[in-house]
Design an enzyme around this catalytic site. Structure first.
Site, PDB file in Angstrom:
ATOM      1  CB  CYS A 189      -4.324  -1.535   4.250  1.00 30.84           C
ATOM      2  SG  CYS A 189      -3.665  -1.424   5.901  1.00 30.84           S
TER       3      CYS A 189
ATOM      4  CD  GLU B 127      -2.450   1.100   2.711  1.00 37.67           C
ATOM      5  OE1 GLU B 127      -3.563   1.814   2.682  1.00 37.67           O
ATOM      6  OE2 GLU B 127      -2.114   0.620   3.709  1.00 37.67           O
TER       7      GLU B 127
ATOM      8  CE  LYS C  64      -7.345   1.382   3.566  1.00 39.30           C
ATOM      9  NZ  LYS C  64      -6.248   2.053   4.201  1.00 39.30           N
TER      10      LYS C  64
END
Length: 252
Positions: A137, A39, A103
């Site tokens: 994540c 990331e 995300k």
């Protein structure tokens, strides 16, 4: 399909230096169909900091993909057409084309919700016969969003996941593989930033929960594993867990 996970340190807020170091690492690698980086691979996780823009990171990923005749997956901070910041995971192919996923679950604990806009799409992309669900994540903590409805074969998680929560990282990666009967590719950074330390734990796990490849904790490195989709599909047919799952619709 051969996948390489690239576990690397990140120099805080220095894209040119990170590109230089990653290029050196990748120059020693070959033979994979897909390379996965962490990331915010060129800056570190800068939720409440200005994002340096000196380097065209997407162009670098495209050049690497072309050179290696392989796809690359990596996340970076970008500003969209409406002037909103996104934590965007790019999936880049050798011809320069790409898909991207923004995300969805922003890490409010570190202030990501204050600086970034959450994604609104669940994204599956196909490469050389394998369908990949793209995740970043904190998404790992939300199993409903990643629930397999028969639309993908593997999940990619790229992360800056701190050392103090590594038991969670390892447990949830394995859980996602088992509950979705799929390969899980998890890539986490090593090193340190102003807020946290990171020890890696990058791994490829199969649908049985077995480790196919892993990088050594605390060290930079690359690990590679083949993905056997024929075996995975046989397992799904023999033990049809997904067919017995509850039916629901994810609201976005």
């Amino acid at each position: 399909m051969r996948v390489s996970i690239v576990q690397h340190d990140i120099v805080w807020g220095q894209p040119p230096e990170n590109i230089r170091r990653l290029t050196q690492m990748l120059d020693q690698q070959s033979g994979a169909d897909l390379y996965v980086l962490s990331e915010t691979f060129a800056t570190g996780f800068m939720a409440d900091e200005a994002i340096p823009q000196e380097t065209d990171l997407l162009a670098w990923l495209q050049a690497q993909a072309q050179e290696k005749d392989a796809a690359f997956a990596a996340s970076m901070a970008v500003m969209d057409d409406e002037g909103k910041m996104r934590n965007r995971l790019f999936f880049v192919r050798p011809d320069g084309s790409y898909d991207y996923y923004d995300k969805r679950h922003l890490f409010s604990y570190a202030g990501e919700t204050d600086a970034y806009e959450a994604g609104e799409r669940r994204v599956v992309t196909e490469w050389r016969g394998v369908r990949f669900l793209l995740q970043v994540c904190y998404d790992l903590r939300f199993p409903v969003f990643s629930r397999n409805s028969g639309d993908y074969d593997a999940i990619i998680y790229v992360a800056n996941w701190p050392t103090q929560r590594m038991d969670v990282w390892r447990t949830l990666l394995k859980a996602r593989a088992l509950e979705n009967q799929c390969v899980v590719v998890g890539v986490n950074r090593v090193g340190q930033d102003p807020a946290c330390s990171y020890c890696g734990g990058s791994v490829i796990i199969d649908a049985y929960g077995r480790t196919l490849a892993a990088c050594e904790d605390t060290k930079e490195g690359v690990a590679t594993a083949p993905l056997d989709m024929e075996q995975q599909n046989k397992f799904r047919r023999k033990f049809p867990v997904l067919a017995d799952a509850d039916s629901f619709t994810i609201g976005l």
